[in-house]
Design an enzyme around this catalytic site. Structure first.
Site, short mmCIF file in Angstrom:
data_model
loop_
_atom_site.label_atom_id
_atom_site.label_comp_id
_atom_site.label_asym_id
_atom_site.label_seq_id
_atom_site.Cartn_x
_atom_site.Cartn_y
_atom_site.Cartn_z
N GLU A 72 78.39 -0.47 33.67
CA GLU A 72 77.19 -1.29 33.93
C GLU A 72 76.75 -1.36 35.38
O GLU A 72 76.77 -2.42 36.01
CB GLU A 72 77.42 -2.72 33.43
CG GLU A 72 77.59 -2.82 31.95
CD GLU A 72 77.57 -4.27 31.46
OE1 GLU A 72 77.63 -5.18 32.28
OE2 GLU A 72 77.48 -4.46 30.25
N GLU B 166 80.33 -1.90 24.08
CA GLU B 166 80.52 -3.36 24.01
C GLU B 166 79.41 -3.93 23.16
O GLU B 166 78.25 -3.50 23.27
CB GLU B 166 80.41 -4.04 25.39
CG GLU B 166 81.60 -3.89 26.27
CD GLU B 166 81.40 -4.59 27.63
OE1 GLU B 166 80.76 -5.66 27.69
OE2 GLU B 166 81.89 -4.02 28.62
C1 BG6 Z 1 79.29 -7.07 29.96
C2 BG6 Z 1 80.50 -6.77 30.81
O1 BG6 Z 1 78.19 -7.23 30.79
O2 BG6 Z 1 79.25 -8.24 29.23
C3 BG6 Z 1 81.73 -7.56 30.44
O3 BG6 Z 1 80.78 -5.41 30.81
C4 BG6 Z 1 81.33 -9.00 30.19
O4 BG6 Z 1 82.66 -7.44 31.47
C5 BG6 Z 1 80.41 -9.00 28.96
O5 BG6 Z 1 82.38 -9.89 30.05
C6 BG6 Z 1 79.96 -10.38 28.57
O6 BG6 Z 1 79.33 -11.00 29.65
P1 BG6 Z 1 79.73 -12.44 30.12
O7 BG6 Z 1 79.12 -12.59 31.47
O8 BG6 Z 1 79.16 -13.35 29.11
O9 BG6 Z 1 81.25 -12.45 30.15
#
Ligand code: BG6
Length: 466
Positions: free
Chosen positions: A162, A371
């Site tokens: 990202e 993800e």
């Molecule tokens: C993504 C990242 O942006 O989203 C993760 O790669 C992150 O590391 C995940 O934890 C969820 O985002 P957040 O800020 O809600 O933890």
């Protein structure tokens, strides 16, 4: 669909799970330094222990295997492998990752390993971090060392996680280290990260490994509620800002044609761009694209305000996620759709739109959903269970749209739920949970599979029979 045709797994990242921040010969990272600074991290929440993956990785990988998952995405901590500026390798760090990989191999789990997921050595941060024009060379050197150390034992390498989100949070919003707020720096950092990625791909190609290499991008498919000329311009600029400056160079080998002119028009000094870098980009494209897919970006023509990015780190449902890029576009909202407690729109179809959009622009490149997940305030009930039905409903809907796109010819080859077990959620702390497995952060870090873990296990088993 046979399990061997599609990888089903879940994901984590070093700083968010490992803990052991100063154990096993590890050096200090930029996140260690940031969370230990009370002025910058007033909540005082750290990833010092996180979910203690460093000591509990066997249990976590066994849980993946018991859940029928056949792939695991995790990242390496650069400062665990190379703790200091003398570039000496830390044998304990290497031994740790070798054990993690061995555990995956034993369970028939394909490792998908990211070299950089937000955490860089603090000594590099002190030299200017991503903004230092030496950064791409540093990253390429580290990447080369990782390829030599682990070679083909890692089937899927990812260079950087990202670039856009990290750059926005660190150099525009100023919430992630080094907490800057400068549009000029944002553009410069973005450029250095894209070049760092390409230089790592070049190191990878030199070694002629059998593994594959990709990048992980967070796609927020950009959409509008209206279809006028002005809205179409805002949509395209939103796409440039959110996606194309990373995915075009990574896949096509060049930045979008209209981007430099638009940036210069906006007053950005592009003197950091070098002809040799552009040549390097054109020669080092990726084998697969990793897409983190949480939500879409809804935009409208720019109305007012300075360029900035706003997110809700409190989770009270009071702040809507919002992006303004002066004179380009700003966030729009569809209030008929639900939102999570952190102000983010829930829109399952975005995974379908995203896969179709990639197919249209980039053809048949293999895509992993690296993800995807649902943030909730999970709690253990009186029976000791975590009934995260909302997460199950979220996954069901996402799978429907993802598999529909696959049936229609999109080359999606795997899915990773974020996250395998509960992790540290950057500035949010530990209450914002995404895991399929609950972690009791207040007591013994005990793991308890949530209802969604069982549901996913059965879904994978079922998909194997079809
Ligand atoms: C993504 C990242 O942006 O989203 C993760 O790669 C992150 O590391 C995940 O934890 C969820 O985002 P957040 O800020 O809600 O933890």
């Amino acid at each position: 669909m046979k399990k061997e045709d599609f990888l089903w797994g879940s994901a984590t990242a070093a700083y968010q799970c490992e803990g052991a921040w100063n154990e096993g010969g590890k050096g200090e990272s930029n996140w260690d330094a940031f969370v230990h600074d009370p002025d910058k991290n007033p909540k005082g929440i750290t990833g010092d222990v996180a979910n203690d993956f460093y000591h509990r990785y066997k249990e976590d990988i066994e849980l993946l295997a018991k859940g029928n998952q056949n792939t695991f995405r995790f990242s390496l901590s650069w400062s665990r492998i190379i703790p200091s500026s003398n570039w000496q390798i830390n044998p304990q760090g290497v031994a740790f990752y070798r054990s993690v990989l061995e555990e995956c191999r034993k369970h028939g789990i394909a490792a998908n390993v990211t070299l950089l997921h937000y955490d860089i050595p603090q000594w590099i941060e002190a030299e200017g971090g991503y903004l230092n024009d030496q950064f791409p060379a540093y990253f390429a050197r580290y990447a080369g060392m990782v390829f030599d150390l682990f070679g083909d034992s890692i089937p899927y390498y990812v260079t950087i996680n990202e670039i856009t989100h990290n750059a926005n949070c660190a150099y525009l919003q100023g919430k992630y280290p080094p907490n800057h707020h400068s549009v000029q720096e944002l553009c410069h950092v973005g450029y250095n990260l894209v070049i760092a990625h390409a230089r790592a791909v070049a190191e990878f190609r030199k070694r002629k490994l059998n593994s594959k290499i990709g990048i992980v991008h967070t796609t927020n498919t950009v959409q509008t509620l209206l279809d006028t000329e002005e809205y179409r311009i805002a949509r395209h600029r939103g796409d440039l800002f959110k996606n194309l400056w990373v995915t075009d160079p990574a896949i096509l080998g060049h930045f979008p044609e209209d981007l430099p002119g638009l940036l210069e028009e906006a007053g950005i000094d592009l003197s950091f761009v070098k002809a040799e870098d552009l040549k390097l980009l054109s020669e080092n494209t990726i084998d697969f694209l990793g897409q983190n897919c949480y939500t879409r970006t809804l935009v409208k023509p720019y109305v007012s305000g300075e360029t900035n990015y706003y997110r809700d780190y409190e989770g009270k449902g009071e702040v809507l996620e919002r992006l303004v890029v002066k004179n380009w576009f700003e966030s729009d909202y569809d209030f008929s759709l639900p939102r999570d407690e952190w102000g983010r729109e829930i829109y399952h179809k975005t995974v379908y739109d995203m896969l179709k959009g990639i197919q249209k622009r980039y053809g048949d490149i293999p895509v992993f959903i690296t993800e995807n997940g649902c943030a909730l305030y999970d709690e253990v009930d009186e029976n000791g269970e975590i009934r995260d039905d909302k997460r199950i409903d979220f996954m069901k809907n996402v799978f429907h749209w993802m598999l529909k796109a696959r049936e229609e010819g999109c080359n999606v080859i795997g899915y990773y739920a974020w996250s395998n077990v509960d992790v540290y959620s950057w500035i949010n702390g530990y209450k914002k949970r995404y895991g399929l497995v609950y972690v009791d952060f207040d007591h013994d870090l005990k793991r308890i599979p949530k209802k969604s873990w069982f549901w996913y296990r059965d879904f994978i088993a079922h998909s194997d029979r079809d």
